[in-house]
Design an enzyme around this catalytic site. Structure first.
Site, PDB file in Angstrom:
ATOM      1  N   HIS A  74       8.769   0.188   0.392  1.00  0.00           N
ATOM      2  CA  HIS A  74       9.773   0.976  -0.324  1.00  0.00           C
ATOM      3  C   HIS A  74       9.309   1.140  -1.771  1.00  0.00           C
ATOM      4  CE1 HIS A  74      13.596   2.798  -1.150  1.00  0.00           C
ATOM      5  NE2 HIS A  74      13.694   2.053  -2.226  1.00  0.00           N
TER       6      HIS A  74
ATOM      7  N   ASN B 141       7.810  -2.666   6.276  1.00  0.00           N
ATOM      8  CA  ASN B 141       8.126  -1.388   5.657  1.00  0.00           C
ATOM      9  C   ASN B 141       7.762  -1.464   4.181  1.00  0.00           C
ATOM     10  OD1 ASN B 141       9.225   1.263   5.431  1.00  0.00           O
ATOM     11  ND2 ASN B 141      11.080   0.401   4.531  1.00  0.00           N
TER      12      ASN B 141
ATOM     13  N   GLY C 207       1.183  10.724   4.431  1.00  0.00           N
ATOM     14  CA  GLY C 207       0.257   9.765   5.045  1.00  0.00           C
ATOM     15  C   GLY C 207      -0.739   9.129   4.098  1.00  0.00           C
ATOM     16  N   SER C 208      -0.429   9.089   2.785  1.00  0.00           N
ATOM     17  CA  SER C 208      -1.407   8.469   1.872  1.00  0.00           C
ATOM     18  C   SER C 208      -1.504   6.962   2.112  1.00  0.00           C
ATOM     19  CB  SER C 208      -1.065   8.776   0.413  1.00  0.00           C
ATOM     20  OG  SER C 208       0.071   8.067   0.005  1.00  0.00           O
ATOM     21  N   ASN C 209      -0.388   6.333   2.491  1.00  0.00           N
ATOM     22  CA  ASN C 209      -0.470   4.893   2.806  1.00  0.00           C
ATOM     23  C   ASN C 209      -1.316   4.666   4.058  1.00  0.00           C
ATOM     24  OD1 ASN C 209       1.160   2.944   1.023  1.00  0.00           O
ATOM     25  ND2 ASN C 209       2.477   4.735   1.165  1.00  0.00           N
TER      26      ASN C 209
ATOM     27  N   ASP D 291      16.231  -1.067   4.682  1.00  0.00           N
ATOM     28  CA  ASP D 291      15.721  -1.762   3.487  1.00  0.00           C
ATOM     29  C   ASP D 291      16.340  -3.141   3.232  1.00  0.00           C
ATOM     30  OD1 ASP D 291      14.249   0.544   3.030  1.00  0.00           O
ATOM     31  OD2 ASP D 291      15.689   1.392   1.618  1.00  0.00           O
TER      32      ASP D 291
ATOM     33  N   LYS E  20      12.705   7.495  10.190  1.00  0.00           N
ATOM     34  CA  LYS E  20      13.685   7.227  11.249  1.00  0.00           C
ATOM     35  C   LYS E  20      13.907   5.735  11.398  1.00  0.00           C
ATOM     36  CE  LYS E  20      14.546  11.247  12.878  1.00  0.00           C
ATOM     37  NZ  LYS E  20      15.872  11.780  12.698  1.00  0.00           N
TER      38      LYS E  20
ATOM     39  N   ILE F 164      13.999   2.450  13.569  1.00  0.00           N
ATOM     40  CA  ILE F 164      13.302   2.002  14.774  1.00  0.00           C
ATOM     41  C   ILE F 164      14.366   1.573  15.781  1.00  0.00           C
ATOM     42  CG2 ILE F 164      11.642   0.293  15.660  1.00  0.00           C
ATOM     43  CD1 ILE F 164      10.393   1.888  13.542  1.00  0.00           C
TER      44      ILE F 164
END
Ligand code: GRF
Length: 204
Positions: free
Chosen positions: A108, A106, A11-13, A149, A90, A92
């Site tokens: 990456h 997202n 959870g750092s983002n 991605d 996961k 969506i």
């Protein structure tokens, strides 16, 4: 905008996005955090910041349709405008991807289309970069479509690979850039209009 952050891991983002809100770098509210992993630190971070935190996994439901309905209900209940994937492991549900078309981001930890796709996540990405001998890696923020991605790219930033890098040191430097550009990407969607031509995203 009302943001829902989906995260599975550390959870750092998420922390960094909350910090950007608190310091006024973005004006969107993080109204909901969802994790498929009940042990995800992202849920703790959300609770510490008085943000509703929900553990939601398909395993809690007897059918995929029930799971999707609950997912959808939550997004509606919290009036979510945009979904931010921050280490969410996961896929969506397609119904939600369609409903939130061009409103799901997202991140990456590499330069897509290199070192991405199913199975390439976390340290594995950085190990693959080193094994290949790439001299440059980076971060990609992209819109989410129905595959892994593959959605249109919003922002990319490069990070040089150093001779003495390990997957861990590279991950650390890449993560610092992730935190910077997720804020930039959210700000772009807050303040600019965009159009998409083919795979190209333009902000005006
Ligand atoms: C980040 O490297 C992100 O790019 C990837 O998953 C990781 C999540 O890290 N999708 P954190 O949970 O935000 O610390």
């Amino acid at each position: 905008m009302n943001l829902c952050v989906l995260a599975s891991g550390w959870g750092s983002n998420l922390s960094s996005i909350i910090h950007s809100r608190k310091t006024g770098k973005i004006s969107s509210d993080i109204v909901l955090v969802i994790s498929n992993n009940s042990a995800s630190n992202a849920l703790n971070i959300a609770r510490e910041n008085q943000i509703p935190a929900v553990h939601l996994s398909a395993k809690q439901f007897s059918s995929e349709a029930e799971y999707e309905n609950r997912f959808f209900e939550l997004l509606k209940q919290y009036k979510v405008d945009m979904i931010i994937l921050a280490g969410y492991m996961k896929m969506i549900p397609v119904r939600i991807v369609k409903e939130y078309k061009n409103r799901i981001l997202n991140i990456h930890p590499a330069l897509i289309p290199s070192f991405c796709g199913k199975g390439l996540y976390g340290l594995k990405v950085h190990e693959a970069v080193l094994e290949y001998g790439a001299k440059v890696t980076g971060v990609t923020i992209h819109l989410v479509d129905e595959e892994y991605d593959t959605g249109p790219i919003v922002i990319q930033r490069t990070v040089p690979v150093n001779d003495n890098d390990t997957a861990e040191t590279l991950q650390k430097r890449v993560l610092e850039v992730e935190h910077e550009i997720y804020t930039e990407a959210i700000k772009l969607f807050e303040t600019k209009k965009f159009n998409i031509s083919g795979r190209r995203v333009f902000f005006t």
